[in-house]
Scaffold this motif. Structure first.
Motif, PDB file in Angstrom:
ATOM      1  N   UNK A  70       2.750  -4.404  58.493  1.00 39.62           N
ATOM      2  CA  UNK A  70       4.084  -4.205  59.032  1.00 39.62           C
ATOM      3  C   UNK A  70       4.238  -4.458  60.510  1.00 39.62           C
ATOM      4  N   UNK A  71       3.131  -4.733  61.218  1.00 41.74           N
ATOM      5  CA  UNK A  71       3.219  -4.958  62.664  1.00 41.74           C
ATOM      6  C   UNK A  71       3.860  -6.298  63.005  1.00 41.74           C
ATOM      7  N   UNK A  72       4.379  -6.370  64.232  1.00 39.10           N
ATOM      8  CA  UNK A  72       4.876  -7.629  64.794  1.00 39.10           C
ATOM      9  C   UNK A  72       3.874  -8.090  65.849  1.00 39.10           C
ATOM     10  N   UNK A 101       4.734 -14.361  65.304  1.00 41.42           N
ATOM     11  CA  UNK A 101       5.384 -15.440  66.042  1.00 41.42           C
ATOM     12  C   UNK A 101       4.297 -16.106  66.864  1.00 41.42           C
ATOM     13  N   UNK A 102       4.120 -17.407  66.667  1.00 44.88           N
ATOM     14  CA  UNK A 102       3.022 -18.132  67.311  1.00 44.88           C
ATOM     15  C   UNK A 102       3.533 -19.375  68.033  1.00 44.88           C
ATOM     16  N   UNK A 103       2.901 -19.695  69.167  1.00 42.62           N
ATOM     17  CA  UNK A 103       3.251 -20.900  69.921  1.00 42.62           C
ATOM     18  C   UNK A 103       1.985 -21.598  70.396  1.00 42.62           C
ATOM     19  N   UNK A 104       2.100 -22.916  70.576  1.00 40.16           N
ATOM     20  CA  UNK A 104       1.008 -23.700  71.146  1.00 40.16           C
ATOM     21  C   UNK A 104       1.578 -25.036  71.614  1.00 40.16           C
ATOM     22  N   UNK A 135      11.817  -9.728  65.783  1.00 36.15           N
ATOM     23  CA  UNK A 135      12.797  -8.728  65.340  1.00 36.15           C
ATOM     24  C   UNK A 135      12.549  -7.406  66.057  1.00 36.15           C
ATOM     25  N   UNK A 136      12.553  -7.426  67.382  1.00 32.22           N
ATOM     26  CA  UNK A 136      12.270  -6.222  68.159  1.00 32.22           C
ATOM     27  C   UNK A 136      11.040  -6.410  69.019  1.00 32.22           C
ATOM     28  N   UNK A 137      10.496  -5.301  69.513  1.00 35.28           N
ATOM     29  CA  UNK A 137       9.301  -5.365  70.345  1.00 35.28           C
ATOM     30  C   UNK A 137       8.072  -5.719  69.529  1.00 35.28           C
ATOM     31  N   UNK A 138       6.996  -6.093  70.225  1.00 34.18           N
ATOM     32  CA  UNK A 138       5.748  -6.476  69.563  1.00 34.18           C
ATOM     33  C   UNK A 138       4.753  -5.320  69.555  1.00 34.18           C
TER      34      UNK A 138
END
Length: 232
Positions: A70-72, A101-104, A135-138
């Motif tokens: 359930x974590x972000x 959520x991932x970026x590169x 969807x909110x804080x991480x």
């Protein structure tokens, strides 16, 4: 001779040697030879992970219990996707219980449960871009970002710490109370300013060198847990 994966299988394999080709440098040949003989590379292929780096994050999670369903989670420098695979599996993102959520800078083959974007984290708009996707804080920010090596140890150290500082700044903006932060640095420790900032913002800060990090590598990770909510 050496065991294939250190898993006690008893199977022994001969070391693979690579001949230097005309169009391949000696350094490239040594890298390829090391890859072919790396037990974690072989294990990653067998078990379906994108990279040997997956086992580094697994070990940190097993030692410090970072992930929960359930974590972000935000994954910076995600390609080729080993860390995203581990995080998505452990927060159960593909089952709709968590979010990754991932970026590169580089393209990445899709990972189930991972919202990936090609994005330079050095871009000024990168933090807002990522926040808009969450969807909110991480609950956690994980960063395996690394600048291309120059071969000059001091320069490489400064460049990788600069990326860690950038990631730490972002983590301080987006983490929920109790959240965690993981970032790659180099041996010699984290720069004093970054370490002082992390100790101010988190309950516990430590350096870790997972078993999957090559013994001859200067690679190290800084792990900060128990993010403290900011006070006005």
């Amino acid at each position: 001779m050496s065991k294939e994966d250190g898993g006690g299988s008893g199977a022994r394999t001969l070391k693979t040697f690579v001949r230097t080709a005309r169009k391949r440098s000696h350094a490239s040949t040594l890298w390829l030879e090391r890859q072919l003989n790396d037990p974690y590379v072989a294990r990653a292929k067998r078990e379906g992970y994108r990279s040997r780096a997956a086992y580094k994050l697994m070990e940190m999670d097993e030692r410090c219990r970072l992930f929960k369903p359930g974590q972000r989670i935000v994954d910076l420098g995600a390609a080729p996707g080993g860390w995203s695979q581990v995080a998505a599996s452990r927060v159960k993102a593909a089952e709709g219980k968590g979010q990754i959520v991932a970026v590169d800078l580089l393209e990445m083959v899709p990972v189930p449960g991972v919202d990936f974007s090609v994005k330079d984290f050095n871009d000024p708009d990168a933090p807002d871009f990522i926040k808009a996707k969450l969807n909110g804080g991480a609950d956690g920010v994980i960063s395996d970002m690394a600048a291309n090596a120059t071969g000059h140890r001091a320069t490489d150290h400064l460049r990788i710490v600069a990326l860690a500082e950038l990631a730490a700044d972002f983590a301080a903006e987006i983490l929920k109370p109790g959240g965690f932060f993981v970032a790659k640095v180099l041996q010699g420790g984290t720069e004093g300013e970054l370490l002082a900032r992390l100790k101010r913002d988190f309950a516990t800060v430590r350096h870790l060198k997972p078993a999957a990090s090559r013994p001859d590598s200067a690679e190290l990770y800084v792990l900060a847990t128990g993010f403290r909510a900011k006070r006005d």
